[in-house]
Design a protein around this motif. Structure first.
Motif, PDB file in Angstrom:
ATOM      1  N   PRO A  36      82.472 -38.823 -51.477  1.00  0.00           N
ATOM      2  CA  PRO A  36      83.295 -39.159 -50.310  1.00  0.00           C
ATOM      3  C   PRO A  36      84.333 -40.230 -50.653  1.00  0.00           C
ATOM      4  O   PRO A  36      84.083 -41.113 -51.470  1.00  0.00           O
ATOM      5  N   ARG A  37      85.450 -40.154 -50.020  1.00  0.00           N
ATOM      6  CA  ARG A  37      86.535 -41.102 -50.297  1.00  0.00           C
ATOM      7  C   ARG A  37      86.110 -42.540 -50.008  1.00  0.00           C
ATOM      8  O   ARG A  37      86.448 -43.467 -50.755  1.00  0.00           O
ATOM      9  N   TRP A  38      85.347 -42.750 -48.938  1.00  0.00           N
ATOM     10  CA  TRP A  38      84.924 -44.102 -48.603  1.00  0.00           C
ATOM     11  C   TRP A  38      84.050 -44.696 -49.698  1.00  0.00           C
ATOM     12  O   TRP A  38      84.104 -45.901 -49.967  1.00  0.00           O
ATOM     13  N   PHE A  39      83.248 -43.845 -50.349  1.00  0.00           N
ATOM     14  CA  PHE A  39      82.378 -44.329 -51.424  1.00  0.00           C
ATOM     15  C   PHE A  39      83.209 -44.778 -52.621  1.00  0.00           C
ATOM     16  O   PHE A  39      82.968 -45.850 -53.202  1.00  0.00           O
ATOM     17  N   VAL A  40      84.191 -43.980 -52.994  1.00  0.00           N
ATOM     18  CA  VAL A  40      85.045 -44.321 -54.132  1.00  0.00           C
ATOM     19  C   VAL A  40      85.802 -45.618 -53.873  1.00  0.00           C
ATOM     20  O   VAL A  40      85.888 -46.496 -54.735  1.00  0.00           O
ATOM     21  N   VAL A  41      86.344 -45.737 -52.657  1.00  0.00           N
ATOM     22  CA  VAL A  41      87.095 -46.946 -52.311  1.00  0.00           C
ATOM     23  C   VAL A  41      86.195 -48.175 -52.320  1.00  0.00           C
ATOM     24  O   VAL A  41      86.554 -49.240 -52.845  1.00  0.00           O
ATOM     25  N   THR A  42      84.989 -48.035 -51.767  1.00  0.00           N
ATOM     26  CA  THR A  42      84.060 -49.169 -51.710  1.00  0.00           C
ATOM     27  C   THR A  42      83.663 -49.640 -53.106  1.00  0.00           C
ATOM     28  O   THR A  42      83.668 -50.842 -53.401  1.00  0.00           O
ATOM     29  N   VAL A  43      83.331 -48.693 -53.973  1.00  0.00           N
ATOM     30  CA  VAL A  43      82.956 -49.046 -55.347  1.00  0.00           C
ATOM     31  C   VAL A  43      84.127 -49.720 -56.061  1.00  0.00           C
ATOM     32  O   VAL A  43      83.964 -50.700 -56.800  1.00  0.00           O
ATOM     33  N   GLY A  44      85.349 -49.213 -55.844  1.00  0.00           N
ATOM     34  CA  GLY A  44      86.520 -49.808 -56.474  1.00  0.00           C
ATOM     35  C   GLY A  44      86.767 -51.226 -56.015  1.00  0.00           C
ATOM     36  O   GLY A  44      87.075 -52.112 -56.821  1.00  0.00           O
ATOM     37  N   VAL A  45      86.616 -51.472 -54.714  1.00  0.00           N
ATOM     38  CA  VAL A  45      86.824 -52.816 -54.185  1.00  0.00           C
ATOM     39  C   VAL A  45      85.782 -53.782 -54.720  1.00  0.00           C
ATOM     40  O   VAL A  45      86.101 -54.908 -55.132  1.00  0.00           O
TER      41      VAL A  45
END
Length: 260
Positions: A36-45
């Protein structure tokens, strides 16, 4: 005459099997669902924040170490001696090393005047600024009108705010800051923020440079102090700048401190 050809009954049918096997392998693989996009963004942040948390102190620590190794002596309006411990008006080891270094800079023509800085602890009869000025006149032989005392401040920020105001009153602009090597980066930043064009010429003797363990301790502490000032505008109190020695040092000139 009729010829008959015998065809083996169990001859492998290569043309038919190969596609079947290939098809079977493709069907056996499980297609991975995209995250999911939210997972990728969260891990990146989170990764970026961890990188900043680790990299920032290391970068500042390297800057503290690098500045400590510099000896900047441009022609300036004044030499600024930051305060340190005094005992009944007598500068103790750390302050005397700073005063002696400032005297050397003055004698080499770096600046036409010296500014001594620092207030006093509760119960003291003398300020660090006045004690330093007295030492430079009596032991250093400087004319009284060449030494300015700014007897204000119980930490670096308070002192440099007062020096900045005095510089403005006297029409001065540039100053060479004399303090311990590891303290230079933070002191220069505070001086600059208070209207002084700073350079740094640290002492090379004294308690803060005795051993590698001592040096590491000071670098770690000054890294935290610099970040505290830049991020929150606060000055970390430095106990060694004001604490009295256990045994008062009443000699008039710097002496090599005992090794630890």
């Amino acid at each position: 005459m009729t010829m008959e050809l015998d065809v083996p009954e169990n001859e492998p049918e290569f043309e038919d099997r190969t596609p079947a096997e290939g098809t079977g392998r493709k069907r056996g693989r499980k297609r991975r669902r995209p995250r999911p996009r939210w997972f990728v963004v969260t891990v990146g942040v989170i990764g970026a924040l961890l990188g900043i948390i680790v990299a920032t102190p290391l970068t500042v620590g390297l800057r503290v170490w690098y500045q400590a190794r510099q000896d900047e002596r441009p022609r300036s309006d004044a030499i600024i001696v930051l305060g340190a411990a005094q005992y009944n008006g007598v500068p103790q080891a750390t302050l005397k090393w700073r005063l002696q270094h400032a005297l050397d800079l003055y004698q080499h023509g770096v600046a036409p005047r010296i500014v001594t800085v620092g207030g006093k602890a509760p119960g003291d009869n003398f300020t660090e600024g006045d004690s330093g000025r007295r030492w430079l006149i009596r032991q250093g032989g400087l004319p009284a009108d060449k030494v300015i005392s700014v007897p204000v401040g119980r930490d670096t920020l308070q002192s440099l705010k007062a020096v900045g105001a005095e510089f403005k009153r006297l029409g001065l602009r540039s100053g060479v800051i004399v303090t311990d090597p590891w303290h230079e980066l933070r002191a220069k930043r505070m001086a600059s923020d208070n209207g002084i064009d700073p350079a740094g010429s640290p002492t090379r003797s004294g308690p803060s440079v005795q051993t590698r363990d001592t040096q590491f301790h000071y670098i770690v502490r000054e890294t935290g102090g610099y970040l505290s000032y830049v991020l929150f505008g606060k000055s970390v109190h430095t106990p060694e700048e004001t604490i009295k020695g256990v045994v008062p040092d009443n000699t008039g000139t710097p002496s090599t401190p005992p090794s630890r």
